[in-house]
Structure formats: C-alpha cells, structure tokens
Scaffold this active site. Structure first.
Site, PDB file in Angstrom:
ATOM      1  CB  CYS B  79      -0.996  -0.036   1.151  1.00  0.00           C
ATOM      2  SG  CYS B  79      -2.314   1.183   0.945  1.00  0.00           S
ATOM      3  CG  HIS B 183      -3.981  -3.403   2.596  1.00  0.00           C
ATOM      4  ND1 HIS B 183      -3.037  -2.998   3.512  1.00  0.00           N
ATOM      5  CD2 HIS B 183      -4.501  -2.262   2.083  1.00  0.00           C
ATOM      6  CE1 HIS B 183      -3.002  -1.681   3.569  1.00  0.00           C
ATOM      7  NE2 HIS B 183      -3.883  -1.204   2.706  1.00  0.00           N
ATOM      8  CD  GLU B 185      -1.898  -6.074   5.004  1.00  0.00           C
ATOM      9  OE1 GLU B 185      -1.525  -6.440   3.866  1.00  0.00           O
ATOM     10  OE2 GLU B 185      -2.004  -4.877   5.324  1.00  0.00           O
TER      11      GLU B 185
END
Lengths: 253, 205
Positions: B79, B183, B185
C-alpha cells in the site's frame, strides 16, 4: 472493476452482541468472538464493530474483541462507538482495527474527522450518520439515537467528506431492525451528494433488499446486522444471490 | 526471518499475523541498525506519503532501506509502503520518496461513477508471469484502500494493473524490490498465498 460490498455489523454492549429495533429494545444476540469466527470462515467482505454502550468497561471489551478478531481473520475491520479523541483512535488501530467509525463526535467535534484524516489518512476515518425522518424532514441524531440535532443528513454528509472522511456510514434509525428494506431514497441522495464511498445500513431483511440498494442506488456497500443474526443467511449466500442478479461481487479463488 | 519495518505507523500486527498464518516467521523491526539481519523485508504503511517519509527520515530509515535494497535481498512494499519506494509523491504538497523504483505517485482520477478513495475488492490484470502471482487467478479480488497510485517510469516494472474507471498499476517488481497497492494481509486466502509467494521468492538480479 470495483465490487460492491456486503458488510456484517456487530453491535456490542459490554462484550456481547446486541440487536435492537429503531435503536431501542436491544436483545442479546450472542458472543461476538463466535460470530467473528463464523464471518471469517464465510469470507465476509469486511466487518464493522460498533460499541453502543460507550462505558469504559464496554470499550475495554471492544478492544479485546478487535484484538482477537485481528489475529484470526484477515479482512478489513472497522470499529467505533464513543470515539472522542486521537488517542481513542490510536488505541483501536493498535488493537488491530483498520479504520474507525465516528458518529457523535462528527457532530460535536467535527475537527476530529480532519485530525484523524491528517494523522492516519482519510481511508482510516469512516464518518457515521444516524438519522430519522419526521414531518419536518430528515435530521441527524447522535448518542446512539437518543439526541436530535437540526442537521440535514445530506448537508452533514457533504461537510464530513470535505472535512476528510474517507467513507460515510449511513444508518436509518427508522428502518433499523425492521427488516423491511433500506431507505433507498436517502441512500441515493447521500451517495450522489458526496465523492467518497457510502455504506448504507438499516433495514435489510432479505437478499432482495441488498440487491435493491446495490442496483438502484450508487451506494458502495450494504451493511446489515439482523439479516445475518436472525435466520439462515450468510455472506456466501448473499454474494452468490447478488452475483446472479448481475451485481459485481468479489471472487475469492 | 522476515522483517516488518516498524517506523511508527499504525497497525502492523496484521501483516505479522498473516505471515504466521502462511507459516513463515516474521517480526516487527523498530531499529534501523538491525535491518541487515533479515532475509526479507516488508515495508508497510498507511496514512499520507509525506508524513510517512518524514517518519522514515526522522528514524534514520531512508539510508538503511536504500542500503538494504542494494543487498539484493527481497523487499515488499504494501500500500503506502509500495508508494514510498518511488521517486516522488504529490500528496499533501509533495515529497521525495525512497527512489528504489523510478516513477511518481499521483492522485487517482477514475471515470465516473467511481469514487475516491478506491475502497474495497478489485481484481488484478497480470502484466507478466511471475512467481509472486503464482496460484493467483486473475479473477480473484484483493482488498484495496487508497487515493493515490504509482506511475512507474519503466513499463517493464509493472507486475499487475487494476481496472477502476481506467487502469492503474496495482503491483510492481524491479529486481529484488516489489510493491503491491492492495493489502495481501487483508485479502484472506488469496492474500495469504501472495505472502507465501513473497516468502519463497528468489529474485533474479
């Protein structure tokens, strides 16, 4: 192409889930940790946690729930309820929230929206708008629907976007918990008035209601609580229903 | 061991937790002098380009990260972390970046009715075959949340793009340095797969 989102909302009171009707008559709907595990397994698009008690004890429980959710599920988490300062925001972010929902303070201290946006980025601040309608038209309400203001929701939404909110979380108190469909009219008014994404909450009782919102208005996301709490519905089934109607939904693998 | 650069921005635990889930050891690194001990590095980030660069400068990270990149060990920016790897970002009056990948970072200007920030789930158009994208079908969606996007000077650095009222660069790779605008994650199984791919990546450079 950006997909439309379906977002389960977990209302929390002292560490338990609650759900009411028109912001009152709350009833216990179970253990949020169990719900988080289920929503994670069902690959919800994101989760919103709102603490409606706003007491120290309830806040502590919220932080604990966020902490556990962040270790278990790899999806975006938003948290709100009684946020009054940058320190409150930081505490939630450190617990694992990706963004915060600020509703009452967005009226009583609008500068906080700007302060959060400058410090953590506008993607981090979701401005909440609770509203209800009467003979005089729609007005913004604060403190979990217990206090009226004279603010017009559309004007308020425009202001909040200008102050730095990255998303608007629009919640109709009149429709809350009734499961008779969203306030499509206001959803479209707000979504077309602001340049940031709008999440609409309040009234979803079946998948058709989600479809109406996501097809007939420019809302970016449909949030719902009762729909998933009461009944045999879940985000997986919602997604496939909406996809079949031609609404762009997320593909997982 | 994978190091996650902790230079004072928000929530990094989610990146570490996601590597845990993928089965790789990762830890937060808050001392720039210890960067060298990590086999791989992740540069996360949320917030604004300019304030993040200020934090990196104040903490002495800029030189340390450039030195690390020169060792040819794998690096991944996520990001804002991806954006910081470029030469320059125009956000909030503009600031110089780390200069690990040639190019700039500019505001998203999607065609109507798309709204900025770009928040939510969107898929990738793979621009090349690469081990970082192995096992990831192009129809699969990832979680994005950003208002600015990277414009690499060299089109060969584009790993994937994304359609959002026009096309923007969603992932880059330049030698041992990779960046992802989304993202991983926060992208559930598909994101975990990308982190696994990074943990196994052997850059050819």
């Amino acid at each position: 192409m950006l997909k439309k989102r379906v977002i389960p909302v977990l209302l929390l009171r002292d560490g338990r889930m609650a759900k009411g009707v028109q912001f009152g008559n709350y009833r216990d709907t179970g253990n949020p940790k169990t719900a988080v595990r289920i929503y994670s397994a069902q690959d919800a698009d994101e989760l919103v946690f709102l603490d409606i008690q706003a007491s120290l004890q309830s806040r502590t429980a919220l932080l604990e729930i966020i902490r556990e959710a962040a270790t278990e599920c790899f999806m975006p988490l938003a948290a709100g309820g009684g946020i009054e300062s940058i320190d409150d925001v930081r505490e939630l972010l450190l617990a694992g929230a990706d963004k915060v929902v600020v509703t009452t303070a967005a009226v009583t201290n609008p500068g906080l929206i700007t302060a959060i946006s400058e410090r953590f980025g506008n993607q981090c601040v979701v401005a909440g708008i609770d509203y209800r309608c009467d003979a005089d038209g729609a007005k913004v309400w604060i403190r979990c629907g217990t206090e009226a203001t004279q603010l017009d929701p559309v004007e308020h939404a425009r202001n909040l976007a200008a102050l730095g909110a990255g998303e608007i979380f629009l919640n109709s108190i009149d429709h809350d918990g009734l499961m008779d469909g969203y306030d499509l009219d206001m959803a479209e008014k707000i979504a077309s008035a602001v340049s940031v994404p709008v999440i609409v909450c309040g009234g979803a009782g079946n998948f058709m209601h989600l479809a109406e919102l996501l097809k007939d208005t420019s809302a970016s996301a449909a949030a719902c609580a009762s729909l998933f709490h009461f009944g045999d519905n879940n985000p997986i089934r919602a997604r496939s229903y909406l996809r079949n109607l031609g609404i762009p939904m997320r593909v997982l693998k | 061991m994978i190091g996650i650069v902790d230079y004072g921005v928000g929530n990094l635990a989610s990146v570490r937790n996601a590597f845990d889930r993928a089965g790789y050891e990762a830890e937060l690194c808050s001392r720039q002098e210890e960067l060298g001990q990590y086999e791989r590095l992740v540069l996360p980030g949320v917030g604004s380009f300019r304030s993040a660069m200020e934090l990196l400068e104040q903490g002495g990270w800029v030189h340390a990260l450039k030195t690390y990149a020169a060792t040819k060990k794998p690096m991944l920016g996520i990001c804002l972390g991806m954006q910081l790897m470029f030469d320059y970002g125009e956000e909030h009056g503009g600031a110089a970046g780390l200069g690990l990948i040639p190019g700039t970072v500019v505001h998203l200007e999607p065609a109507a009715p798309n709204k900025v920030p770009h928040v939510g789930w969107n898929s990738l158009n793979h621009a090349m075959r690469h081990s970082l994208l192995e096992g990831v079908k192009p129809v699969v969606d990832f979680y994005f949340v950003h208002s600015y996007h990277c414009v690499p000077k060299n089109p060969e650095h584009i790993l994937a793009t994304c359609d959002f009222g026009g096309e923007f660069v969603a992932a880059v790779v330049a030698g041992n340095v990779a960046g992802m605008q989304f993202h991983p994650e926060k992208s559930q199984p598909a994101g975990i797969r990308i982190l696994e791919n990074f943990a196994e990546w052997e850059p050819q450079c």
